[in-house]
Enzyme design. Sequence first.
Site, PDB file in Angstrom:
ATOM      1  N   LYS A  49     -11.239  -2.461  -3.533  1.00 16.85           N
ATOM      2  CA  LYS A  49     -12.142  -1.296  -3.593  1.00 16.85           C
ATOM      3  C   LYS A  49     -11.437  -0.092  -4.194  1.00 16.85           C
ATOM      4  O   LYS A  49     -12.023   0.680  -4.925  1.00 16.85           O
ATOM      5  CB  LYS A  49     -12.541  -0.817  -2.192  1.00 16.85           C
ATOM      6  CG  LYS A  49     -13.226  -1.761  -1.306  1.00 16.85           C
ATOM      7  CD  LYS A  49     -13.605  -0.980  -0.041  1.00 16.85           C
ATOM      8  CE  LYS A  49     -13.828  -1.893   1.122  1.00 16.85           C
ATOM      9  NZ  LYS A  49     -12.610  -2.213   1.865  1.00 16.85           N
ATOM     10  N   LYS A  78       0.825  -1.223   0.000  1.00 18.44           N
ATOM     11  CA  LYS A  78       0.000   0.000   0.000  1.00 18.44           C
ATOM     12  C   LYS A  78       0.854   1.266   0.000  1.00 18.44           C
ATOM     13  O   LYS A  78       0.483   2.266  -0.602  1.00 18.44           O
ATOM     14  CB  LYS A  78      -0.961   0.004   1.183  1.00 18.44           C
ATOM     15  CG  LYS A  78      -1.992  -1.104   1.042  1.00 18.44           C
ATOM     16  CD  LYS A  78      -3.302  -0.821   1.714  1.00 18.44           C
ATOM     17  CE  LYS A  78      -4.320  -1.809   1.171  1.00 18.44           C
ATOM     18  NZ  LYS A  78      -5.603  -1.808   1.764  1.00 18.44           N
ATOM     19  N   LYS A 111      -4.999  -8.632  -6.550  1.00 16.65           N
ATOM     20  CA  LYS A 111      -6.245  -8.764  -5.807  1.00 16.65           C
ATOM     21  C   LYS A 111      -7.295  -7.740  -6.264  1.00 16.65           C
ATOM     22  O   LYS A 111      -6.950  -6.588  -6.504  1.00 16.65           O
ATOM     23  CB  LYS A 111      -5.900  -8.546  -4.325  1.00 16.65           C
ATOM     24  CG  LYS A 111      -7.040  -8.603  -3.371  1.00 16.65           C
ATOM     25  CD  LYS A 111      -6.577  -8.292  -1.951  1.00 16.65           C
ATOM     26  CE  LYS A 111      -6.975  -6.898  -1.544  1.00 16.65           C
ATOM     27  NZ  LYS A 111      -7.388  -6.710  -0.170  1.00 16.65           N
TER      28      LYS A 111
HETATM   29  N1  AQP Z   1     -10.082  -9.626  -3.444  1.00 17.76           N
HETATM   30  C1  AQP Z   1     -10.402 -10.203  -2.293  1.00 17.76           C
HETATM   31  N2  AQP Z   1     -10.561 -11.539  -2.213  1.00 17.76           N
HETATM   32  C2  AQP Z   1     -10.911 -12.145  -1.051  1.00 17.76           C
HETATM   33  N3  AQP Z   1     -11.107 -11.457   0.093  1.00 17.76           N
HETATM   34  C3  AQP Z   1     -10.979 -10.121   0.050  1.00 17.76           C
HETATM   35  N4  AQP Z   1     -11.103  -9.179   0.985  1.00 17.76           N
HETATM   36  C4  AQP Z   1     -10.867  -7.952   0.459  1.00 17.76           C
HETATM   37  N5  AQP Z   1     -10.573  -8.091  -0.841  1.00 17.76           N
HETATM   38  C5  AQP Z   1     -10.618  -9.422  -1.123  1.00 17.76           C
HETATM   39  C6  AQP Z   1     -11.452  -9.461   2.358  1.00 17.76           C
HETATM   40  O1  AQP Z   1     -12.448  -8.542   2.762  1.00 17.76           O
HETATM   41  C7  AQP Z   1     -12.237  -8.281   4.148  1.00 17.76           C
HETATM   42  C8  AQP Z   1     -12.261  -6.812   4.399  1.00 17.76           C
HETATM   43  O2  AQP Z   1     -11.226  -6.174   3.762  1.00 17.76           O
HETATM   44  P1  AQP Z   1     -11.018  -4.625   3.982  1.00 17.76           P
HETATM   45  O3  AQP Z   1     -11.947  -3.860   3.146  1.00 17.76           O
HETATM   46  O4  AQP Z   1     -11.081  -4.303   5.416  1.00 17.76           O
HETATM   47  O5  AQP Z   1      -9.558  -4.436   3.543  1.00 17.76           O
HETATM   48  P2  AQP Z   1      -8.825  -4.824   2.259  1.00 17.76           P
HETATM   49  O6  AQP Z   1      -8.462  -6.273   2.290  1.00 17.76           O
HETATM   50  O7  AQP Z   1      -7.687  -3.862   2.136  1.00 17.76           O
HETATM   51  O8  AQP Z   1      -9.911  -4.598   1.119  1.00 17.76           O
HETATM   52  P3  AQP Z   1      -9.750  -3.790  -0.172  1.00 17.76           P
HETATM   53  O9  AQP Z   1     -10.976  -4.021  -0.994  1.00 17.76           O
HETATM   54  O10 AQP Z   1      -8.453  -4.107  -0.846  1.00 17.76           O
HETATM   55  O11 AQP Z   1      -9.801  -2.299   0.378  1.00 17.76           O
HETATM   56  P4  AQP Z   1      -8.856  -1.091   0.058  1.00 17.76           P
HETATM   57  O12 AQP Z   1      -8.726  -1.060  -1.427  1.00 17.76           O
HETATM   58  O13 AQP Z   1      -9.575   0.116   0.597  1.00 17.76           O
HETATM   59  O14 AQP Z   1      -7.582  -1.344   0.761  1.00 17.76           O
HETATM   60  C9  AQP Z   1     -10.952  -8.947   4.579  1.00 17.76           C
HETATM   61  O15 AQP Z   1     -11.276 -10.154   5.234  1.00 17.76           O
HETATM   62  C10 AQP Z   1     -10.268  -9.213   3.288  1.00 17.76           C
HETATM   63  O16 AQP Z   1      -9.434 -10.347   3.370  1.00 17.76           O
END
Ligand code: AQP
Length: 345
Positions: free
Chosen positions: A205, A118, A202
């Site tokens: 969001k 990140k 991955k």
């Molecule tokens: N692509 C993914 N596949 C499987 N699991 C996922 N999770 C997120 N993306 C995937 C799971 O969703 C939960 C919450 O995640 P989060 O939103 O708190 O943080 P993150 O993993 O950083 O999600 P994003 O979508 O990538 O958010 P941003 O872009 O804002 O950083 C977790 O259990 C995660 O494993």
Amino acid sequence: MAETLHTQRVFSGIKPSGGLTLGNYLGAIQRFVDMQNTDIETIYCVVDLHAITVWQDPSELRHATRELVAAYVASGLDTSKSIIFNQSQVPAHAELGWIFNCVARMGWMNRMTQFKEKAGKNAEAVSLGLYAYPSLMAADILAYKATHVPVGEDQKQHVELTRDIAAKFNHDFKVPDFFPITEPIIEGASTRVMGLRDGTKKMSKSGASDMDRINMTDSAELIVKKFKKAKSDAEPLPESVEGLKDRPEARNLVNIYASLSGRTSESVIEEYAGAQWGRFKPALADLAVSVLEPISTEMSRLMQDPAEIDKILAEGSAKANAIAQPVLEDVYDIVGFIRGQQWPR
Ligand code: AQP
């Protein structure tokens, strides 16, 4: 299985840092619902303190927080079975998070791959909160002495850090077994849903391209368009899952199909062995629409009544606080802090 000493309890959360993706749904929310329907107590948080580790516009943060609650409820979480709340309304998270900042070691934090990804080349300019995020996550989990945390593959390292923090706290303060050694639960075909335009990254969001992800609020037309344009390859689907090994995009689309239909990847491949993308992609798009459309319709209905959503959060926060506050008080006593008359707060 984790500690038998501790009552089994599930905790997990999602950041309200933008629109939710199919990755959040399959990797987390769908599994939260499955776990709610077991005998184990379930606590699901909207981790707004984590969201602000990167800049959030305040009104968008409020919107994303409510939308996440709407997604939880529309996907099947039930406030009579699960505690649903937002992190900032339970002060124990931040207070325990500080103590864990003093337990965790710099060397441990320096190994966190998510921070490196990140922060990228910009590590000097990112917030201190982004760096310290994993010790707050440990506090989220351990404020409830949670024994199990359903997460996607990307969070595995953070749950391991939580285990290290719990063990070090128990050891340093000579309180063996005070905190449980929490188990991550990473299972199913969608522990890591990958991007639709790049099967090696991955689905996220905050990823740059909207075409790389399916948002839970996308219209049926847009979902169909995104799957149609999803990157694939020139080969038909293989005869067995082994044939997906060096085909990240193909593997991702098959895994998504499997998770959405509650089947294994093997059974999907059995049905579609030899199929061309022109057949598989429309079937996948139809399936995704059939799962996501009722959820997004219900989300929009719930979002029309923000006061009702805020009430869910207030009631859930009171229940969460009732569990976390006594744990925090024990921690304060263990650490050696003096507590005055205002406690319990
Ligand atoms: N692509 C993914 N596949 C499987 N699991 C996922 N999770 C997120 N993306 C995937 C799971 O969703 C939960 C919450 O995640 P989060 O939103 O708190 O943080 P993150 O993993 O950083 O999600 P994003 O979508 O990538 O958010 P941003 O872009 O804002 O950083 C977790 O259990 C995660 O494993």
